[in-house]
Design a protein around this motif. Structure first.
Motif, mmCIF file in Angstrom:
data_model
loop_
_atom_site.group_PDB
_atom_site.id
_atom_site.type_symbol
_atom_site.label_atom_id
_atom_site.label_comp_id
_atom_site.label_asym_id
_atom_site.label_seq_id
_atom_site.Cartn_x
_atom_site.Cartn_y
_atom_site.Cartn_z
ATOM 1 N N ASP A 1 0.825 -1.224 0.000
ATOM 2 C CA ASP A 1 0.000 0.000 0.000
ATOM 3 C C ASP A 1 0.854 1.268 0.000
ATOM 4 N N TYR A 2 2.151 1.139 -0.182
ATOM 5 C CA TYR A 2 3.023 2.330 -0.207
ATOM 6 C C TYR A 2 3.005 2.961 -1.597
ATOM 7 N N ARG A 3 2.756 4.259 -1.625
ATOM 8 C CA ARG A 3 2.682 4.941 -2.918
ATOM 9 C C ARG A 3 3.696 6.082 -3.034
ATOM 10 N N GLY A 4 4.560 6.194 -2.029
ATOM 11 C CA GLY A 4 5.572 7.251 -2.058
ATOM 12 C C GLY A 4 6.743 6.856 -2.945
ATOM 13 N N PRO A 5 7.719 7.747 -3.039
ATOM 14 C CA PRO A 5 8.888 7.430 -3.867
ATOM 15 C C PRO A 5 9.703 6.288 -3.268
ATOM 16 N N LEU A 6 10.095 5.376 -4.118
ATOM 17 C CA LEU A 6 10.914 4.245 -3.679
ATOM 18 C C LEU A 6 12.339 4.737 -3.468
ATOM 19 N N LYS A 7 12.897 4.435 -2.308
ATOM 20 C CA LYS A 7 14.279 4.847 -2.008
ATOM 21 C C LYS A 7 15.102 3.610 -1.693
ATOM 22 N N ILE A 8 16.365 3.713 -2.015
ATOM 23 C CA ILE A 8 17.247 2.564 -1.790
ATOM 24 C C ILE A 8 18.316 2.959 -0.775
ATOM 25 N N LEU A 9 18.355 2.205 0.303
ATOM 26 C CA LEU A 9 19.381 2.429 1.330
ATOM 27 C C LEU A 9 20.570 1.518 1.017
ATOM 28 N N LEU A 10 21.704 2.136 0.783
ATOM 29 C CA LEU A 10 22.901 1.353 0.458
ATOM 30 C C LEU A 10 23.967 1.543 1.529
ATOM 31 N N PHE A 11 24.512 0.440 2.000
ATOM 32 C CA PHE A 11 25.650 0.462 2.924
ATOM 33 C C PHE A 11 26.916 0.144 2.140
ATOM 34 N N ASN A 12 27.924 0.947 2.335
ATOM 35 C CA ASN A 12 29.217 0.655 1.731
ATOM 36 C C ASN A 12 30.099 0.029 2.817
ATOM 37 N N HIS A 13 30.200 -1.287 2.797
ATOM 38 C CA HIS A 13 30.992 -1.980 3.828
ATOM 39 C C HIS A 13 32.470 -2.062 3.460
ATOM 40 N N SER A 14 32.845 -1.451 2.348
ATOM 41 C CA SER A 14 34.248 -1.540 1.936
ATOM 42 C C SER A 14 35.043 -0.369 2.521
ATOM 43 N N ASN A 15 36.341 -0.415 2.313
ATOM 44 C CA ASN A 15 37.198 0.672 2.813
ATOM 45 C C ASN A 15 37.455 1.735 1.753
ATOM 46 N N GLU A 16 36.700 1.649 0.658
ATOM 47 C CA GLU A 16 36.853 2.665 -0.390
ATOM 48 C C GLU A 16 35.524 3.342 -0.644
ATOM 49 N N ASP A 17 35.576 4.634 -0.950
ATOM 50 C CA ASP A 17 34.346 5.349 -1.303
ATOM 51 C C ASP A 17 33.754 4.719 -2.561
ATOM 52 N N PHE A 18 32.450 4.795 -2.675
ATOM 53 C CA PHE A 18 31.804 4.269 -3.879
ATOM 54 C C PHE A 18 30.949 5.359 -4.517
ATOM 55 N N GLN A 19 31.195 5.583 -5.799
ATOM 56 C CA GLN A 19 30.446 6.619 -6.514
ATOM 57 C C GLN A 19 29.271 5.982 -7.255
ATOM 58 N N VAL A 20 28.060 6.380 -6.869
ATOM 59 C CA VAL A 20 26.863 5.966 -7.615
ATOM 60 C C VAL A 20 26.626 7.020 -8.690
ATOM 61 N N HIS A 21 26.331 6.561 -9.897
ATOM 62 C CA HIS A 21 26.028 7.495 -10.988
ATOM 63 C C HIS A 21 24.552 7.420 -11.323
ATOM 64 N N ALA A 22 23.990 8.563 -11.709
ATOM 65 C CA ALA A 22 22.593 8.578 -12.150
ATOM 66 C C ALA A 22 22.437 7.570 -13.283
ATOM 67 N N GLY A 23 21.385 6.769 -13.196
ATOM 68 C CA GLY A 23 21.145 5.771 -14.252
ATOM 69 C C GLY A 23 21.736 4.408 -13.936
ATOM 70 N N ASP A 24 22.496 4.303 -12.831
ATOM 71 C CA ASP A 24 23.047 2.996 -12.435
ATOM 72 C C ASP A 24 21.943 2.093 -11.900
ATOM 73 N N ARG A 25 22.113 0.806 -12.131
ATOM 74 C CA ARG A 25 21.230 -0.168 -11.469
ATOM 75 C C ARG A 25 21.834 -0.412 -10.087
ATOM 76 N N ILE A 26 21.127 0.038 -9.063
ATOM 77 C CA ILE A 26 21.754 0.070 -7.735
ATOM 78 C C ILE A 26 21.293 -1.068 -6.819
ATOM 79 N N ALA A 27 20.184 -1.673 -7.162
ATOM 80 C CA ALA A 27 19.648 -2.745 -6.308
ATOM 81 C C ALA A 27 18.627 -3.499 -7.135
ATOM 82 N N GLN A 28 18.036 -4.499 -6.537
ATOM 83 C CA GLN A 28 16.950 -5.194 -7.224
ATOM 84 C C GLN A 28 15.783 -5.375 -6.265
ATOM 85 N N MET A 29 14.608 -5.505 -6.834
ATOM 86 C CA MET A 29 13.421 -5.715 -5.995
ATOM 87 C C MET A 29 12.778 -7.053 -6.381
#
Ligand code: DUT
Length: 279
Positions: free
Chosen positions: A159-187
């Motif tokens: 019943d959720y109709r708001g914008p879908l948001k993806i919470l990402l944890f970076n467990h590595s020791n390096e920064d991670f750059q997400v780019h617009a248009g990337d596939r970031i997760a799956q549902m």
């Protein structure tokens, strides 16, 4: 098409107004026809037990007939995942292959997730998951293995109709750059049940009872690479400890020494001094 099938179809057509969805639970028709007669078979409704419904779950109508025939059963309507794009950057989720379980979700922004940090990435989509299901946001295995990126939260209610948001944890020791248009997760759309909650004074007995949290064993043979080194550094006496590869031989468990690591498993027949440097 046999005359009798045509007659049954025509008769059903007269019973049901156009554009009405009907669940055929039971529809008894009596079909009279004479093989010698040139006139079309007559169809008579003998029991009108069908129900209007929003979804079509038809089973073939029950026909009592001297001349057996079948009425084609309708294919059940498949649940639909509705997606609304909230901006022109948004993309409809896609599946990577014909049988992929998850719908890849696209981010719409550049976002730097610092090492050992987290970020919420916008997708600019809203979804309507069918009732009786929920959406589970799961990591993409490539991102997880190569970059230590895991998803968090991850329960998308029907019943959720708001914008879908993806919470990402970076467990590595390096920064991670997400780019617009990337596939970031799956549902993954998963079926659920929501039983009534009943508070009871006692629960039934089971063989497991209240045993849990590793009570059945099955781990603790060899520490992961790196952990061994760390243990050595912290506790030099532990050099005397014995580390063994997993074996099918019977093992005994050594009692915890005062300084050494606890419960190191040792094969009954073999002992080796730990190497200076673990592999
Ligand atoms: O990874 C996630 C998890 C949740 N949601 C959305 C959909 C979900 O239906 C809603 C609420 O999530 P949840 O029920 O997990 O959050 P809560 O903290 O229990 O909040 P609420 O009290 O609003 O239910 O947030 C997302 O967009 N992404």
């Amino acid at each position: 098409m046999p005359a009798v099938t045509r007659a049954v179809r025509a008769h059903i057509g007269k019973l049901i107004p156009p554009s009405t969805r009907v669940t055929f639970r039971s529809l008894h028709l009596c079909i009279r026809s004479s093989p010698s007669s040139s006139s079309p078979p007559s169809v008579q409704l003998i029991s009108r037990r069908f129900f209007r419904s929003k979804s079509i779950t038809m089973s073939p109508a029950t026909i009592s007939s001297s001349q057996a025939t079948s009425v084609p059963a309708a294919v059940p309507t498949a649940p639909v995942l509705q997606v609304k794009l909230l901006s022109d950057k948004a993309k409809v989720p896609t599946r990577g292959s014909a049988l992929a379980a998850g719908y890849d979700i696209y981010g719409v922004e550049d976002y730097l997730i610092k090492a050992q940090d987290r970020g919420i990435i916008e997708t600019d989509i809203a979804v309507a998951i069918p009732a009786g299901y929920y959406g589970r946001i799961a990591p993409r295995s490539g991102l997880a293995t190569k970059h230590g990126l895991q998803t968090g939260a991850g329960v998308v209610d029907a019943d959720y109709r708001g914008p879908l948001k993806i919470l990402l944890f970076n467990h590595s020791n390096e920064d991670f750059q997400v780019h617009a248009g990337d596939r970031i997760a799956q549902m993954v759309i998963e079926k659920i049940i929501t039983p009534e909650v009943v508070a009871v004074p006692e629960l039934d007995n089971t063989e497991r009872g209240s045993n849990g949290f590793g009570s059945t064993g099955g781990f603790g043979v060899r520490p992961a690479k790196g952990a061994e080194d760390a243990a050595m550094k912290e506790q030099p006496e532990a050099k005397e400890a014995v580390f063994v590869e997993q074996t099918s031989e019977p093992v005994v468990t050594s009692p915890a020494s005062e300084n050494g690591p606890e419960n190191i498993q040792v094969p009954a027949t073999t002992t080796e001094t730990a190497p200076e440097k673990a592999e």
